[in-house]
Design a protein around this motif. Sequence first.
Motif, short mmCIF file in Angstrom:
data_model
loop_
_atom_site.label_atom_id
_atom_site.label_comp_id
_atom_site.label_asym_id
_atom_site.label_seq_id
_atom_site.Cartn_x
_atom_site.Cartn_y
_atom_site.Cartn_z
N ASP A 323 0.88 -1.18 0.00
CA ASP A 323 0.00 0.00 0.00
C ASP A 323 0.92 1.22 0.00
OD1 ASP A 323 -3.10 0.82 1.02
OD2 ASP A 323 -1.51 2.28 1.45
N GLY A 326 1.32 7.82 1.82
CA GLY A 326 1.12 9.24 1.52
C GLY A 326 0.64 9.52 0.10
N LYS A 328 -2.33 9.93 -1.00
CA LYS A 328 -3.41 10.92 -1.01
C LYS A 328 -2.85 12.33 -1.20
CE LYS A 328 -7.53 12.04 1.74
NZ LYS A 328 -7.27 13.46 1.76
N ASN A 331 -2.33 13.18 -4.82
CA ASN A 331 -3.63 13.56 -5.42
C ASN A 331 -3.99 14.98 -5.01
OD1 ASN A 331 -4.49 11.44 -6.99
ND2 ASN A 331 -5.60 10.40 -5.34
N ASP A 340 -2.82 9.44 -10.96
CA ASP A 340 -2.91 8.32 -11.92
C ASP A 340 -1.54 8.00 -12.52
OD1 ASP A 340 -5.57 8.10 -11.51
OD2 ASP A 340 -6.22 8.88 -13.47
N ARG A 362 -2.81 -4.97 -9.47
CA ARG A 362 -3.35 -3.83 -8.71
C ARG A 362 -4.68 -4.28 -8.13
NH1 ARG A 362 -6.07 1.65 -10.78
NH2 ARG A 362 -6.12 2.78 -8.80
N ASP A 366 -4.51 2.53 -4.11
CA ASP A 366 -3.03 2.49 -4.17
C ASP A 366 -2.51 1.18 -3.60
OD1 ASP A 366 -3.71 2.93 -1.57
OD2 ASP A 366 -2.30 4.59 -1.23
N LYS A 436 2.76 -0.45 8.25
CA LYS A 436 2.36 0.96 8.09
C LYS A 436 2.23 1.65 9.45
CE LYS A 436 -0.05 2.02 4.42
NZ LYS A 436 0.23 3.06 3.43
N1 LIG Z 1 -5.33 9.28 -8.71
C1 LIG Z 1 -5.98 8.27 -8.23
N2 LIG Z 1 -6.29 8.18 -6.95
C2 LIG Z 1 -6.93 7.10 -6.47
C3 LIG Z 1 -7.34 6.07 -7.32
N3 LIG Z 1 -7.97 5.13 -6.56
C4 LIG Z 1 -7.96 5.56 -5.29
N4 LIG Z 1 -7.31 6.77 -5.23
C5 LIG Z 1 -7.05 7.58 -4.07
O1 LIG Z 1 -5.96 6.99 -3.37
C6 LIG Z 1 -6.08 7.34 -2.05
C7 LIG Z 1 -5.80 6.13 -1.20
O2 LIG Z 1 -6.08 6.41 0.17
P1 LIG Z 1 -5.05 6.13 1.29
O3 LIG Z 1 -4.35 4.83 1.06
O4 LIG Z 1 -5.76 6.30 2.57
O5 LIG Z 1 -4.04 7.33 1.10
P2 LIG Z 1 -2.59 7.42 1.61
O6 LIG Z 1 -2.27 8.88 1.53
O7 LIG Z 1 -1.73 6.54 0.80
O8 LIG Z 1 -2.67 6.94 3.08
P3 LIG Z 1 -1.77 5.90 3.76
O9 LIG Z 1 -1.97 4.59 3.06
O10 LIG Z 1 -2.24 5.84 5.17
O11 LIG Z 1 -0.37 6.35 3.62
C8 LIG Z 1 -7.43 8.00 -1.83
O12 LIG Z 1 -7.32 9.39 -1.73
C9 LIG Z 1 -8.18 7.61 -3.10
O13 LIG Z 1 -9.13 8.63 -3.48
C10 LIG Z 1 -7.05 6.17 -8.69
O14 LIG Z 1 -7.36 5.31 -9.51
N5 LIG Z 1 -6.36 7.30 -9.09
#
Ligand SMILES: Nc1nc2c(ncn2[C@@H]2O[C@H](COP(=O)(O)OP(=O)(O)OP(=O)(O)O)[C@@H](O)[C@H]2O)c(=O)[nH]1
Length: 451
Positions: A323, A326, A328, A331, A340, A362, A366, A436
């Motif tokens: 996973d 960070g 998010k 984005n 993406d 996948r 993420d 994590k």
């Molecule tokens: N650009 C993009 N974003 C996505 C997609 N699918 C999910 N996300 C975003 O990926 C993020 C995943 O959330 P988290 O895993 O909580 O984010 P994080 O910042 O990695 O948090 P931690 O895992 O705790 O580090 C969310 O903001 C989703 O909206 C996608 O296909 N494209």
Amino acid sequence: MDDIEQDPKGVAPGHPGMTPAPEPQGIGDRFLFDASPFGIFVIDHTGSVVDCNPIFLSITALPREKLIGFNPLGSPRGRTTLGAHLRRALAGEPVDFETRHAFIPGGKIHQCRYVLQPIKSGGSEFSVLGLVEEIGRRKKQEQAVLKATKTLKRQLASETARFRGLVDQSLAGIYMIRDGQLVYANQMLAQLYGVPSAAAFIGTSVFDLVAPESRATMQEYMTRRLTGDISDARYEFIGLRPDGGLLELEAHGRVVEIDGQPTIVGVIIDISARKALERELNYQALHDDLTCLPNRKLFFDRMNQLIRRARREASRFAVLFLDLDGFKTINDCHGHGSGDQVLCQVARQLSACLRESDTVARLGGDEFAILLPAINGPPDVERVTDAIQARIALATKELGIPEPISASIGISLYPDQGEDADRLLALADQAMYRAKSQGHGLVCFAGAGEK
Ligand SMILES: Nc1nc2c(ncn2[C@@H]2O[C@H](COP(=O)(O)OP(=O)(O)OP(=O)(O)O)[C@@H](O)[C@H]2O)c(=O)[nH]1
């Protein structure tokens, strides 16, 4: 209608030159004379009718008294067909002819065959025995049969033309095979194979039209159909064009007897487009749209295959749950499009640092998962996770995104932590959460603590 005698003048019955009718020899002869299915008349040496039987009366539709004594030569137009032939018969020559006329001028016109047989009546003179067969009805029947035959032939020709048009314009290739050779092919089949004309196909061995990998299938179906094992068959095969091109084809065929010989007749359809669509749909069903990596379904298929193999070979494999840390923020700071791009870049980097026998998928968002078959133990896995972390760090760098990225990775091992795909992934997931919870870019193996 020259043959139709229309002269109203004849010789009246009982005129002075008339010779008495030669009497039939006995009761039997008279019976035959009267019962004959043919008309019979007797003409004396002067040309006068001296006797006739009932059938002759019915053919001419005249009463006996009108016929007896009538002399066909007496007509000023004795040049009629009957008159001319009668003269020859009276001169001793047997005559056989067909004519359409009225025996007595003004009488019923009939179409008859006449046989005039001269009979020596004394000295050098001949009387004549005439045999008459009514052929009008037979002729009419013959004409009707001829007409019906012509109509049937015309109908057959038009049916054949219609059928040929249908076959030639068919959107399916149509074929007939006998003794392993094409004996008929329509235009569409020629078109499919890029052959200029259907005729150029005739005599071609069926196996020359099939790609090597499909020849055994083709042989099997042909044999099974010809031995009566199956009557109809539908199968797919790869066609080989004379120019070397390959076609995905579907054949439907059955054995019928043509000219007493077993012949396979059927249709061939080009299924290349359908097959391509099937492959496309299949791919979509098993892959992630964004990164083109295998999706969760394919990941589980592969893991289940791997479990069977590992069980057979008594080998170990690792399941990695990744996973991104960070993500998010990327984005949020750079937009979803950049997010993406990072996901695609991570996918490429992961694929680049894995072996061909490994699987990276996948799972969604993420989250990624990896299968590492044939590993000896945790040290092998750690070498891979080190490479993964290094590669993931490159993902944002290459995209010019300043925030570094890493992944938290949880690992379970087969058979150490279980022999079931769901459980192995769940344990790796739990281990990932543990990693994590301890910071970014860390790796944890599932252990006794995980349930
Ligand atoms: N650009 C993009 N974003 C996505 C997609 N699918 C999910 N996300 C975003 O990926 C993020 C995943 O959330 P988290 O895993 O909580 O984010 P994080 O910042 O990695 O948090 P931690 O895992 O705790 O580090 C969310 O903001 C989703 O909206 C996608 O296909 N494209």
